[in-house]
Design a protein around this motif. Sequence first.
Motif, PDB file in Angstrom:
ATOM      1  N   GLU A 409      52.359  29.666  45.678  1.00 30.48           N
ATOM      2  CA  GLU A 409      53.138  28.820  46.592  1.00 30.48           C
ATOM      3  C   GLU A 409      53.113  29.405  48.005  1.00 30.48           C
ATOM      4  O   GLU A 409      53.023  28.679  49.005  1.00 30.48           O
ATOM      5  CB  GLU A 409      54.571  28.709  46.084  1.00 30.48           C
ATOM      6  N   ARG A 410      53.206  30.712  48.100  1.00 32.08           N
ATOM      7  CA  ARG A 410      53.163  31.392  49.404  1.00 32.08           C
ATOM      8  C   ARG A 410      51.838  31.109  50.105  1.00 32.08           C
ATOM      9  O   ARG A 410      51.799  30.755  51.290  1.00 32.08           O
ATOM     10  CB  ARG A 410      53.340  32.889  49.185  1.00 32.08           C
ATOM     11  N   ALA A 411      50.723  31.251  49.369  1.00 38.71           N
ATOM     12  CA  ALA A 411      49.406  31.010  49.958  1.00 38.71           C
ATOM     13  C   ALA A 411      49.252  29.559  50.388  1.00 38.71           C
ATOM     14  O   ALA A 411      48.686  29.266  51.456  1.00 38.71           O
ATOM     15  CB  ALA A 411      48.315  31.396  48.964  1.00 38.71           C
ATOM     16  N   ALA A 412      49.759  28.627  49.586  1.00 44.21           N
ATOM     17  CA  ALA A 412      49.646  27.206  49.925  1.00 44.21           C
ATOM     18  C   ALA A 412      50.440  26.887  51.185  1.00 44.21           C
ATOM     19  O   ALA A 412      49.993  26.108  52.039  1.00 44.21           O
ATOM     20  CB  ALA A 412      50.131  26.351  48.751  1.00 44.21           C
ATOM     21  N   HIS A 421      48.832  24.468  62.733  1.00 45.22           N
ATOM     22  CA  HIS A 421      49.099  25.205  63.970  1.00 45.22           C
ATOM     23  C   HIS A 421      47.991  26.171  64.366  1.00 45.22           C
ATOM     24  O   HIS A 421      48.096  26.824  65.406  1.00 45.22           O
ATOM     25  CB  HIS A 421      50.409  25.993  63.836  1.00 45.22           C
ATOM     26  N   GLY A 422      46.968  26.320  63.548  1.00 42.92           N
ATOM     27  CA  GLY A 422      45.898  27.265  63.866  1.00 42.92           C
ATOM     28  C   GLY A 422      46.272  28.689  63.489  1.00 42.92           C
ATOM     29  O   GLY A 422      47.306  28.946  62.857  1.00 42.92           O
ATOM     30  N   LEU A 423      45.411  29.611  63.903  1.00 40.30           N
ATOM     31  CA  LEU A 423      45.568  31.002  63.483  1.00 40.30           C
ATOM     32  C   LEU A 423      46.388  31.850  64.439  1.00 40.30           C
ATOM     33  O   LEU A 423      46.866  32.920  64.064  1.00 40.30           O
ATOM     34  CB  LEU A 423      44.181  31.651  63.334  1.00 40.30           C
ATOM     35  N   SER A 424      46.548  31.408  65.682  1.00 39.00           N
ATOM     36  CA  SER A 424      47.183  32.279  66.667  1.00 39.00           C
ATOM     37  C   SER A 424      48.622  32.621  66.301  1.00 39.00           C
ATOM     38  O   SER A 424      49.126  33.683  66.680  1.00 39.00           O
ATOM     39  CB  SER A 424      47.143  31.621  68.051  1.00 39.00           C
ATOM     40  N   GLU A 425      49.300  31.738  65.558  1.00 40.21           N
ATOM     41  CA  GLU A 425      50.694  31.984  65.163  1.00 40.21           C
ATOM     42  C   GLU A 425      50.815  32.524  63.743  1.00 40.21           C
ATOM     43  O   GLU A 425      51.932  32.781  63.276  1.00 40.21           O
ATOM     44  CB  GLU A 425      51.500  30.677  65.266  1.00 40.21           C
ATOM     45  N   ALA A 426      49.693  32.664  63.041  1.00 40.41           N
ATOM     46  CA  ALA A 426      49.760  32.917  61.594  1.00 40.41           C
ATOM     47  C   ALA A 426      49.540  34.361  61.198  1.00 40.41           C
ATOM     48  O   ALA A 426      49.562  34.676  60.003  1.00 40.41           O
ATOM     49  CB  ALA A 426      48.731  32.042  60.879  1.00 40.41           C
ATOM     50  N   PHE A 427      49.331  35.266  62.147  1.00 40.67           N
ATOM     51  CA  PHE A 427      48.949  36.633  61.799  1.00 40.67           C
ATOM     52  C   PHE A 427      49.974  37.282  60.868  1.00 40.67           C
ATOM     53  O   PHE A 427      49.616  37.838  59.817  1.00 40.67           O
ATOM     54  CB  PHE A 427      48.782  37.458  63.073  1.00 40.67           C
ATOM     55  N   GLN A 428      51.259  37.237  61.222  1.00 37.50           N
ATOM     56  CA  GLN A 428      52.283  37.870  60.383  1.00 37.50           C
ATOM     57  C   GLN A 428      52.410  37.197  59.028  1.00 37.50           C
ATOM     58  O   GLN A 428      52.672  37.857  58.021  1.00 37.50           O
ATOM     59  CB  GLN A 428      53.633  37.859  61.104  1.00 37.50           C
ATOM     60  N   LEU A 429      52.215  35.874  59.001  1.00 42.69           N
ATOM     61  CA  LEU A 429      52.324  35.154  57.737  1.00 42.69           C
ATOM     62  C   LEU A 429      51.175  35.524  56.799  1.00 42.69           C
ATOM     63  O   LEU A 429      51.371  35.668  55.588  1.00 42.69           O
ATOM     64  CB  LEU A 429      52.331  33.645  57.997  1.00 42.69           C
ATOM     65  N   LEU A 430      49.982  35.689  57.337  1.00 42.65           N
ATOM     66  CA  LEU A 430      48.841  36.084  56.508  1.00 42.65           C
ATOM     67  C   LEU A 430      49.041  37.466  55.908  1.00 42.65           C
ATOM     68  O   LEU A 430      48.564  37.757  54.814  1.00 42.65           O
ATOM     69  CB  LEU A 430      47.566  36.069  57.357  1.00 42.65           C
ATOM     70  N   GLY A 431      49.773  38.313  56.614  1.00 47.95           N
ATOM     71  CA  GLY A 431      49.972  39.683  56.139  1.00 47.95           C
ATOM     72  C   GLY A 431      50.764  39.792  54.853  1.00 47.95           C
ATOM     73  O   GLY A 431      50.742  40.845  54.200  1.00 47.95           O
ATOM     74  N   VAL A 432      51.485  38.734  54.451  1.00 45.52           N
ATOM     75  CA  VAL A 432      52.281  38.801  53.216  1.00 45.52           C
ATOM     76  C   VAL A 432      51.625  38.032  52.078  1.00 45.52           C
ATOM     77  O   VAL A 432      52.208  37.893  51.001  1.00 45.52           O
ATOM     78  CB  VAL A 432      53.717  38.272  53.446  1.00 45.52           C
ATOM     79  N   CYS A 433      50.406  37.530  52.311  1.00 45.13           N
ATOM     80  CA  CYS A 433      49.718  36.770  51.264  1.00 45.13           C
ATOM     81  C   CYS A 433      48.928  37.698  50.358  1.00 45.13           C
ATOM     82  O   CYS A 433      48.418  38.734  50.787  1.00 45.13           O
ATOM     83  CB  CYS A 433      48.779  35.731  51.887  1.00 45.13           C
ATOM     84  N   LEU A 434      48.830  37.302  49.093  1.00 46.57           N
ATOM     85  CA  LEU A 434      48.112  38.085  48.101  1.00 46.57           C
ATOM     86  C   LEU A 434      46.643  38.187  48.488  1.00 46.57           C
ATOM     87  O   LEU A 434      46.019  37.216  48.906  1.00 46.57           O
ATOM     88  CB  LEU A 434      48.248  37.426  46.727  1.00 46.57           C
ATOM     89  N   VAL A 435      46.101  39.392  48.372  1.00 46.23           N
ATOM     90  CA  VAL A 435      44.696  39.656  48.684  1.00 46.23           C
ATOM     91  C   VAL A 435      43.899  39.703  47.377  1.00 46.23           C
ATOM     92  O   VAL A 435      44.370  40.279  46.390  1.00 46.23           O
ATOM     93  CB  VAL A 435      44.577  40.987  49.458  1.00 46.23           C
ATOM     94  N   PRO A 436      42.688  39.147  47.321  1.00 44.36           N
ATOM     95  CA  PRO A 436      41.989  38.476  48.426  1.00 44.36           C
ATOM     96  C   PRO A 436      42.458  37.045  48.653  1.00 44.36           C
ATOM     97  O   PRO A 436      42.937  36.396  47.726  1.00 44.36           O
ATOM     98  CB  PRO A 436      40.527  38.495  47.966  1.00 44.36           C
ATOM     99  N   TRP A 437      42.324  36.583  49.911  1.00 42.09           N
ATOM    100  CA  TRP A 437      42.639  35.198  50.215  1.00 42.09           C
ATOM    101  C   TRP A 437      41.571  34.325  49.587  1.00 42.09           C
ATOM    102  O   TRP A 437      40.404  34.370  49.958  1.00 42.09           O
ATOM    103  CB  TRP A 437      42.639  34.943  51.717  1.00 42.09           C
ATOM    104  N   ALA A 438      41.952  33.550  48.637  1.00 40.59           N
ATOM    105  CA  ALA A 438      40.983  32.730  47.903  1.00 40.59           C
ATOM    106  C   ALA A 438      41.417  31.268  47.967  1.00 40.59           C
ATOM    107  O   ALA A 438      42.508  30.932  48.438  1.00 40.59           O
ATOM    108  CB  ALA A 438      40.885  33.201  46.457  1.00 40.59           C
ATOM    109  N   GLY A 439      40.551  30.410  47.473  1.00 44.74           N
ATOM    110  CA  GLY A 439      40.878  29.003  47.324  1.00 44.74           C
ATOM    111  C   GLY A 439      41.313  28.357  48.621  1.00 44.74           C
ATOM    112  O   GLY A 439      40.680  28.482  49.680  1.00 44.74           O
TER     113      GLY A 439
END
Length: 526
Positions: A409-412, A421-439
Amino acid sequence: MGEGDEGYGEWQELVGAALLGTDRRRGGGPAGSAEALLDAAAVHAVRRRAGLRPAPALPRPEPAPRDPRPAPPEAAGRRLAQLLAGRSGPVNGGGRRGSAPDLTELLPQWLSAAARHGYRAPDALVPALLDAARARTDLRPQALALAGTRGLWLARMNPDWRFALRGGAGGGELPDVTDRSAVERLWEEGLFAERVALLGAVRAHEPAAAPRLLSTTWASERAEDRLMFLDSLRAGLSLEDEAFLEAALGDRSRNVRATAAELLSALPQSALAQRMAERALACVGPEGVTPPAECDAGMLRDGVVKRPPAGRGERAWWLGQLVEAAPLSCWRERFGGLGPAELVALPVASAEGWTEELHAAWCRAAVRQRDPEWSRALLGPASAPPAAGPGTASLAERARLLETLPDEERAAWVAEFIRAHGLSEAFQLLGVCLVPWAGELGRAVVDALDIAREAGSYPWSFSGVMGLAERCLDPVEAGRLEALTAAAEEPPDAAPGAAAYWAEAFQRLVATLRLRATMQAELAPA
């Protein structure tokens, strides 16, 4: 030939002349000029190194304890040696990193994968691993786990590696946690690192036994040690810890009291949480918000900090702390059975201007109590503008809320946020997603990078996201990225050199993903 007192005196004269300056040293000393001083120092340095007196040999150390874990496959061991050496591609002019993978950034991933496979470090690489852990504190937990008992054994012999003894079992093995007498003996007589490791082992085996062990020596522990021991109770926290934590509310250390209050407020059924609920419900209701008029002795004992930070009003500061520590379940009954999403949407606090304060406190409570339903309500739709979210406009706060949601759910949610919104605002949000980023998340990141490249966006502003993608994207995405490695024609309004930068960045990203895939294959058991 040993160096006697006379030689030692001459060396001290040289040191004094160097510190004071040859022109200020009365009589010039053994050297009357800077050149003569350096020549004399060189001679005496050789004498001091070669003139050591012979001494009896030290006892031969006991062999290192046996580590039963297997060593990694030979190819994986060679890869670890390469990563520890930190050999990376050259940095181009202007600070550009080039197209070769940054090996130093891949070392943590190798260590994590090796831990999942249950490997130990190759014996010959343990010293280099300890050196790397000394230089990079972020590597220490994984590096020390991989180094195992041999690493701790070596750390006892080299002062440069003594940090390892603070994070492990002090170089020795812990007793069986079911052996009460051995546990009590080590707890009373062991080094601090041994006691920390022992407390963690006891907690993992029987959570309720940890506070019982702590209580046997609590009154005599140093304040900083009490704080560290108390922090170890976060793992496995339950109502069985309540009596110990309630007693810690009267501790003489303010930090210990605050930590005990925080832990108790994370237990919605605790007496402290119920006291905080009573206070919070008296301040917030369908009729509006009335912050507390004072911070009384009871509030102070329950962890409320009286003095607000600069720029904050006292009453707003106290209100936030009460709401943050109150069980989120108490608000449903107070507002006639409304759920979290309906409560967050209520305009009850807007007239007085308390909405932001109330929502921010609910966000902190949702994080502390790990409540996914409240987190969803406070996050709101990922497609909504960040500043219009119902709970908070802070991306850091949103990242903490996301951590309470299930991984998928977090990744979705983050994927939808990136598409909107693109990637410029998403850096901190990506940092809490399970690695590897898949799907879905992996595709969203790749598509957003491609859109930024085609738009001729200022490429250097994406360097942080690119670095994160090198470490976190699923290696299977390398094939989709291959088409982006060629330099495209620059749009008329693009930043100068942007096309070449993007091509180089995508080349490095693809090379890194493929190297990560190779690392995974090398680590796989035969």
